[in-house]
Design a protein around this motif. Structure first.
Motif, mmCIF file in Angstrom:
data_model
loop_
_atom_site.group_PDB
_atom_site.id
_atom_site.type_symbol
_atom_site.label_atom_id
_atom_site.label_comp_id
_atom_site.label_asym_id
_atom_site.label_seq_id
_atom_site.Cartn_x
_atom_site.Cartn_y
_atom_site.Cartn_z
ATOM 1 N N TYR A 48 7.359 63.914 47.511
ATOM 2 C CA TYR A 48 6.988 62.696 47.285
ATOM 3 C C TYR A 48 5.897 62.852 46.334
ATOM 4 O O TYR A 48 4.751 63.690 46.752
ATOM 5 N N PRO A 95 6.881 57.501 46.777
ATOM 6 C CA PRO A 95 6.892 57.307 48.292
ATOM 7 C C PRO A 95 7.917 56.183 48.718
ATOM 8 O O PRO A 95 8.452 56.205 49.818
ATOM 9 N N ASN A 96 8.302 55.283 47.738
ATOM 10 C CA ASN A 96 9.391 54.226 48.337
ATOM 11 C C ASN A 96 10.556 54.419 47.958
ATOM 12 O O ASN A 96 11.554 53.681 47.809
ATOM 13 N N LEU A 252 -3.157 54.346 48.704
ATOM 14 C CA LEU A 252 -1.610 54.087 48.761
ATOM 15 C C LEU A 252 -1.293 52.816 49.163
ATOM 16 O O LEU A 252 -0.480 52.094 48.246
ATOM 17 N N TYR A 257 1.995 50.366 48.051
ATOM 18 C CA TYR A 257 3.058 50.887 48.812
ATOM 19 C C TYR A 257 2.881 50.353 50.433
ATOM 20 O O TYR A 257 1.795 50.111 50.807
ATOM 21 N N GLN A 258 4.323 50.395 51.268
ATOM 22 C CA GLN A 258 4.282 49.667 52.478
ATOM 23 C C GLN A 258 4.319 50.900 53.699
ATOM 24 O O GLN A 258 5.038 51.921 53.433
ATOM 25 N N ASP A 261 7.790 52.462 53.676
ATOM 26 C CA ASP A 261 8.270 53.272 52.660
ATOM 27 C C ASP A 261 8.774 54.583 53.419
ATOM 28 O O ASP A 261 7.889 55.112 54.151
#
Length: 316
Positions: A48, A95-96, A252, A257-258, A261
């Motif tokens: 990632y 990352p997602n 992040l 980003y969640q 993710d």
């Protein structure tokens, strides 16, 4: 200590795996210098982008330049040049983005072929045995991913997925161990395969017949005792905190980003995200992180020791 006195020659294929924090990457560098090698990553967290500090990437983004070789679908294949050494298959996806062992094998095969065409030695290093297992021994079923199906299934609970799998192909569910029966990703993949087989009844299971790739050296590194394992992991986690692990998580999340993710559901991020979002206690989060890493290291050896091709070296 590591014993690197093995008799090898240039162009032999080398694999270094084992428990986390055992010094796999350092040994890979030693082999690469000795046998004119290039390093290929098979750590599932280090594929990632932007996940650098917590995943312990041995790359300095300020001075180790990235060179893009080619794009395959949505994946960027390239290498970092570190001290004159090429490091492949780091920073493949964001990352997602979803990334599977099926995708890893496809990309890794291309990189191995390129390295060997140039007369170099491919040196694979990492601790994600799931990736390695599929590269070396193949898949039970080489079924391509169905992303639209996955999107629907990933919204369901573990119980719902278990029920679907039992209905679709009960023997698939019964073949899973207890851990995998509670693993959404594993359940989704088995349902995906079951649906594909239903639509393609002539599709055959691939029988495993030993190593698909000839490997001259297949090393596994493990700690000599659990106290040393815990000590090394504690040292590593505390070092990551000092290097800015919390800031990495904060940045992040700030980028959008969640926590759900793919990359942020991995060890380290899972434990620190509540500190940033919910103001949870940092020391408690660090303890949970260490516990998760220790548990993961134990699971690594449990899975890997079943592979009789691995030559184990104890770290003491």
């Amino acid at each position: 200590m590591h014993n690197t006195s093995e008799v090898l020659k240039q162009n032999d294929r080398i694999i270094i795996t084992g428990q986390t924090a055992t010094g796999k990457t350092k040994l890979a560098f030693d082999f690469a210098k000795k046998y004119n090698g290039e390093i290929i990553n098979f750590d599932a967290r280090q594929i990632y982008k932007k996940l650098d500090i917590i995943t312990v990437k041995d790359i300095d983004k300020k001075k180790d330049q990235f060179f893009l070789w080619k794009k395959v679908q949505d994946f960027e294949i390239g290498y970092y040049l570190k001290d004159g050494m090429k490091l492949w298959l780091y920073d493949i996806v964001f990352p997602n983005q979803y990334f599977s062992s099926f995708s890893y094998v496809s990309l890794c095969q291309k990189v191995i072929e390129k390295i060997e065409k140039e007369g170099k030695t491919p040196i694979l290093v990492g601790g994600s045995y799931f990736y390695l297992k599929h590269l070396l021994y193949g898949f039970d079923y080489e079924v391509p991913p169905d992303f639209s199906l996955r999107e629907k299934l990933e919204k369901l609970s573990v119980d719902e997925l278990q029920s679907i799998l039992k209905e679709e192909k009960k023997e698939f569910f019964e073949a899973l161990n207890e851990s995998d029966r509670k693993n959404k990703r594993r359940l989704v993949r088995r349902i995906e395969i079951a649906r594909y087989l239903k639509k393609n009844p002539s599709f055959e299971k691939k029988e495993k017949e030993g190593l698909f790739y000839k490997v001259e050296k297949f090393l596994g590194l493990r700690f000599s005792d659990k106290n040393l394992l815990r000590k090394k992991i504690e040292e590593r986690v505390k070092k990551r905190i000092k290097m800015g692990a919390l800031s990495e998580v904060f940045n992040l999340l700030k980028e959008g980003y969640q926590p759900s993710d793919f990359g942020l559901k991995t060890i380290g991020y899972k434990q620190l995200i509540p500190v940033v979002l919910e103001k949870k206690d940092l020391n408690e989060a660090i303890s949970l992180w260490i516990f998760a890493e220790v548990s993961y290291a134990k699971r690594q050896y449990t899975f890997m020791k079943k592979d009789k091709n691995i030559e184990w070296k104890e770290i003491n």
